[in-house]
Design an enzyme around this catalytic site. Structure first.
Site, PDB file in Angstrom:
ATOM      1  N   ASP A  78     -18.071 -10.196  -9.614  1.00  0.00           N
ATOM      2  CA  ASP A  78     -17.548  -8.930 -10.112  1.00  0.00           C
ATOM      3  C   ASP A  78     -16.284  -8.558  -9.332  1.00  0.00           C
ATOM      4  O   ASP A  78     -16.233  -8.722  -8.107  1.00  0.00           O
ATOM      5  CB  ASP A  78     -18.627  -7.859  -9.905  1.00  0.00           C
ATOM      6  CG  ASP A  78     -18.325  -6.633 -10.718  1.00  0.00           C
ATOM      7  OD1 ASP A  78     -19.151  -6.304 -11.584  1.00  0.00           O
ATOM      8  OD2 ASP A  78     -17.262  -6.007 -10.513  1.00  0.00           O
ATOM      9  N   LYS A 131       2.237  -7.178 -18.116  1.00  0.00           N
ATOM     10  CA  LYS A 131       2.391  -5.856 -18.709  1.00  0.00           C
ATOM     11  C   LYS A 131       1.122  -5.500 -19.513  1.00  0.00           C
ATOM     12  O   LYS A 131       0.373  -6.415 -19.852  1.00  0.00           O
ATOM     13  CB  LYS A 131       3.634  -5.810 -19.591  1.00  0.00           C
ATOM     14  CG  LYS A 131       3.696  -6.890 -20.692  1.00  0.00           C
ATOM     15  CD  LYS A 131       3.420  -6.355 -22.029  1.00  0.00           C
ATOM     16  CE  LYS A 131       2.489  -7.112 -22.841  1.00  0.00           C
ATOM     17  NZ  LYS A 131       2.111  -6.744 -24.100  1.00  0.00           N
ATOM     18  N   HIS A 161       6.864 -11.955 -20.828  1.00  0.00           N
ATOM     19  CA  HIS A 161       7.125 -13.357 -21.196  1.00  0.00           C
ATOM     20  C   HIS A 161       8.334 -13.504 -22.108  1.00  0.00           C
ATOM     21  O   HIS A 161       8.890 -14.585 -22.233  1.00  0.00           O
ATOM     22  CB  HIS A 161       5.875 -14.020 -21.786  1.00  0.00           C
ATOM     23  CG  HIS A 161       5.560 -13.645 -23.194  1.00  0.00           C
ATOM     24  ND1 HIS A 161       4.933 -12.481 -23.532  1.00  0.00           N
ATOM     25  CD2 HIS A 161       5.802 -14.278 -24.359  1.00  0.00           C
ATOM     26  CE1 HIS A 161       4.790 -12.432 -24.840  1.00  0.00           C
ATOM     27  NE2 HIS A 161       5.309 -13.496 -25.379  1.00  0.00           N
ATOM     28  N   LYS A 165      11.692 -16.665 -22.579  1.00  0.00           N
ATOM     29  CA  LYS A 165      11.865 -17.431 -23.823  1.00  0.00           C
ATOM     30  C   LYS A 165      13.251 -18.063 -23.876  1.00  0.00           C
ATOM     31  O   LYS A 165      14.247 -17.408 -23.566  1.00  0.00           O
ATOM     32  CB  LYS A 165      11.712 -16.508 -25.039  1.00  0.00           C
ATOM     33  CG  LYS A 165      10.269 -16.171 -25.372  1.00  0.00           C
ATOM     34  CD  LYS A 165      10.225 -15.286 -26.623  1.00  0.00           C
ATOM     35  CE  LYS A 165       8.811 -14.817 -26.885  1.00  0.00           C
ATOM     36  NZ  LYS A 165       8.120 -15.604 -27.874  1.00  0.00           N
ATOM     37  N   GLU A 199       4.596  -9.607 -37.161  1.00  0.00           N
ATOM     38  CA  GLU A 199       3.465 -10.534 -37.000  1.00  0.00           C
ATOM     39  C   GLU A 199       2.596 -10.421 -38.244  1.00  0.00           C
ATOM     40  O   GLU A 199       2.300  -9.309 -38.683  1.00  0.00           O
ATOM     41  CB  GLU A 199       2.657 -10.171 -35.746  1.00  0.00           C
ATOM     42  CG  GLU A 199       3.470 -10.399 -34.484  1.00  0.00           C
ATOM     43  CD  GLU A 199       2.703 -10.086 -33.204  1.00  0.00           C
ATOM     44  OE1 GLU A 199       2.724 -10.906 -32.280  1.00  0.00           O
ATOM     45  OE2 GLU A 199       2.089  -9.008 -33.150  1.00  0.00           O
ATOM     46  N   ASP A 218       2.432  -1.892 -26.358  1.00  0.00           N
ATOM     47  CA  ASP A 218       2.147  -3.331 -26.337  1.00  0.00           C
ATOM     48  C   ASP A 218       3.419  -4.167 -26.366  1.00  0.00           C
ATOM     49  O   ASP A 218       3.571  -5.102 -25.572  1.00  0.00           O
ATOM     50  CB  ASP A 218       1.254  -3.688 -27.541  1.00  0.00           C
ATOM     51  CG  ASP A 218       0.765  -5.120 -27.497  1.00  0.00           C
ATOM     52  OD1 ASP A 218       0.541  -5.635 -26.393  1.00  0.00           O
ATOM     53  OD2 ASP A 218       0.598  -5.731 -28.579  1.00  0.00           O
ATOM     54  N   HIS A 223       8.807  -5.827 -24.275  1.00  0.00           N
ATOM     55  CA  HIS A 223       9.538  -6.953 -24.883  1.00  0.00           C
ATOM     56  C   HIS A 223      10.815  -6.488 -25.602  1.00  0.00           C
ATOM     57  O   HIS A 223      11.899  -7.007 -25.379  1.00  0.00           O
ATOM     58  CB  HIS A 223       8.681  -7.678 -25.919  1.00  0.00           C
ATOM     59  CG  HIS A 223       7.374  -8.196 -25.398  1.00  0.00           C
ATOM     60  ND1 HIS A 223       7.204  -8.591 -24.103  1.00  0.00           N
ATOM     61  CD2 HIS A 223       6.181  -8.400 -26.007  1.00  0.00           C
ATOM     62  CE1 HIS A 223       5.952  -9.013 -23.944  1.00  0.00           C
ATOM     63  NE2 HIS A 223       5.318  -8.903 -25.090  1.00  0.00           N
TER      64      HIS A 223
HETATM   65  C1  BG6 Z   1       2.040  -9.827 -26.345  1.00  0.00           C
HETATM   66  C2  BG6 Z   1       1.320  -8.753 -27.097  1.00  0.00           C
HETATM   67  O1  BG6 Z   1       2.617  -9.303 -25.177  1.00  0.00           O
HETATM   68  O2  BG6 Z   1       3.053 -10.394 -27.149  1.00  0.00           O
HETATM   69  C3  BG6 Z   1       0.754  -9.284 -28.400  1.00  0.00           C
HETATM   70  O3  BG6 Z   1       0.277  -8.218 -26.302  1.00  0.00           O
HETATM   71  C4  BG6 Z   1       1.837  -9.993 -29.195  1.00  0.00           C
HETATM   72  O4  BG6 Z   1       0.165  -8.247 -29.172  1.00  0.00           O
HETATM   73  C5  BG6 Z   1       2.574 -11.011 -28.321  1.00  0.00           C
HETATM   74  O5  BG6 Z   1       1.216 -10.653 -30.290  1.00  0.00           O
HETATM   75  C6  BG6 Z   1       3.745 -11.635 -29.041  1.00  0.00           C
HETATM   76  O6  BG6 Z   1       4.315 -12.655 -28.278  1.00  0.00           O
HETATM   77  P1  BG6 Z   1       5.101 -13.838 -28.968  1.00  0.00           P
HETATM   78  O7  BG6 Z   1       5.659 -14.640 -27.849  1.00  0.00           O
HETATM   79  O8  BG6 Z   1       4.103 -14.591 -29.793  1.00  0.00           O
HETATM   80  O9  BG6 Z   1       6.162 -13.209 -29.829  1.00  0.00           O
END
Ligand code: BG6
Length: 450
Positions: A78, A131, A161, A165, A199, A218, A223
């Site tokens: 835990d 994040k 992330h 890219k 998406e 999110d 991003h």
């Molecule tokens: C994440 C989100 O940070 O990024 C997700 O939590 C999202 O909800 C994702 O789907 C998208 O990342 P990518 O690289 O697939 O565009």
């Protein structure tokens, strides 16, 4: 390297495949200690690692996979129990420079960091966190305070992330390596900038997580704001690593906080039936925004941002649209087809320039054409591989700066504190119909084609 949440979704989809690729490229030779609450044996963890790698890679190199198995250890317990950390300390053994990756829900960050400190695990360690960094400006500051009380700032790596890219790095490179862009990259020539992150799937079993965040927290606060920053920042001067961080912070501070009229929030029909989602959830799965940057370069240029789940396609695209020529010499109505630069971030990567050319024939009539500056099918290197490698090297260039993470909240905080009305949309549509009447770029939204 210690991965908290090794049995979780993020580890399965991104971290383990990245570690495998690092092994394959000879970039990972240190032990990987997975920590999780699940009571798994070594066999189970091995199966999970294998499944994760197989679902991410088409051609799995068995030798690299076996090397990864050799590196992996497991500590089960835990996160609230000090004995988990005593066990971790033992497993770390004589490690000199441990790096801790928190792939766990944000609500657990502070507790884990404090226990890493109390147990002595954190000594001379580095930290990678995911994040969202906090829920608003105040909580982000508090989180940074806690992290800073245990780790030196230069040892903290906040992962977004998107910054790892290939397409995003290419955007940054393209902007500052071409002299022809600079004269037109401003309010005199740019009419608007538009970002769509679409998406064509829902929350994929992450309902409970998504209820806590929603679309703005999110993907927009991090991003997509980071994309605006790269598009809008001033050219970094001097040492790139330091200057990049400074210029990004400066422009983040210049983005005007959102007002209610600059946002349309949507929720796809059926979201409330997802596991972990409240029956009367007011959480947005879609948002369209209009942002402005308070600077000489960008005064009056609207930045439109649109992101959502269950839209018609899976693609991320940016359009930098230029003003149309001041006078239509050929008397054509090409209001919807002026010049632009299009950055395609996913699923493929491209930079293209839109221009008008004459249609062959006797009439002086035109058509739209695209000049491709670059095009590739996939990322050469996965963002997580790049970022984990950089964090292990101690290179902060592609990570989010502490103050910038706090300041970014100030942009969205007003509409998070007092959420605007929520509109509903059908799955596989471009969001609620209210978007068209409330947040519409001058030439209409660009719907990315795949
Ligand atoms: C994440 C989100 O940070 O990024 C997700 O939590 C999202 O909800 C994702 O789907 C998208 O990342 P990518 O690289 O697939 O565009």
């Amino acid at each position: 390297m210690v991965v908290f949440g090794i049995t979780g979704d993020l580890s399965f989809k991104k971290i383990i495949p990245a570690l495998y690729t690092m092994v394959r490229h000879g970039a990972l030779r240190v032990p990987v200690i997975g920590v999780a609450r699940d009571h798994w044996g070594p066999e189970q963890l091995r199966d999970r690692v294998r499944d994760s790698v197989r679902s991410a890679e088409r051609d799995v190199d068995e030798e690299s996979l076996n090397q990864l198995f050799e590196l992996v250890r497991f500590v089960s317990g835990d996160y609230k129990d000090p004995s988990t950390f005593t066990e971790l300390k033992k497993t770390l053994n004589s490690s000199k420079r441990p790096i801790f990756y928190l792939a766990i829900p944000p609500s657990l960050f502070e507790g884990v960091v404090n226990k890493l400190h109390d147990s002595g695990c954190a000594d001379n360690g580095r930290l990678i966190i995911e994040k969202p960094f906090g829920r608003d400006y105040e909580s982000a500051r508090e989180l940074n305070r806690v992290l800073g009380s245990v780790f030196d700032e230069e040892d903290i790596f906040r992962i977004d992330h998107y910054l790892g890219k290939e397409a995003v790095l290419n955007m940054l490179y393209f902007r500052f390596s071409n002299s022809f862009l600079e004269p037109v990259w401003n309010r005199n020539y740019v009419q608007s900038i538009e970002i769509t992150m679409a998406e064509n799937f829902g929350v994929e079993g992450r309902g409970a997580f998504y209820e806590e965040v929603g679309c703005i927290r999110d993907v927009i606060q991090n991003h997509l704001l980071n994309l605006i920053v790269i598009l809008a920042m001033e050219p970094p001067a001097g040492r790139i690593d330091e200057a990049l961080i400074d210029e990004k912070l400066k422009i983040t501070k210049a983005i005007r906080p959102l007002q209610a009229g600059d946002v349309v929030r949507g929720q796809f029909r059926g979201y409330r039936d997802e596991k972990g989602v409240a029956e009367s959830s007011q959480v947005e799965t879609f948002a369209a925004l209009r942002l402005f940057v308070n600077s000489w370069r960008w005064e009056g240029v609207p930045f439109y941002v649109r992101a959502g789940k269950y839209l018609p396609v899976h693609a991320t695209e940016i359009m930098v649209r230029f003003h149309r020529p001041p006078y239509a010499v050929f008397q054509e109505d090409h209001v919807n087809q002026s010049n632009y630069i299009r950055f395609r971030l996913s699923p493929n990567i491209a930079i293209a320039m839109g221009s008008r050319i004459k249609k062959p024939g006797d009439k002086m009539q035109g058509k739209q054409n695209e000049l491709y500056v670059s095009e590739s099918i996939v990322d050469e290197m996965m963002p997580y591989e790049r970022l984990i490698g950089d964090a292990m090297e101690g290179d902060p260039t592609l990570f989010t700066d502490k103050v910038a993470t706090e300041v970014a909240w100030r942009i969205v905080d007003p509409v998070l504190a007092q959420p605007t009305e929520l509109f509903f949309y059908d799955k596989y549509s471009w969001g609620p119909s209210e978007v068209e009447s409330r947040i519409r770029p001058p030439q209409g939204w660009n719907d990315p084609k795949v």
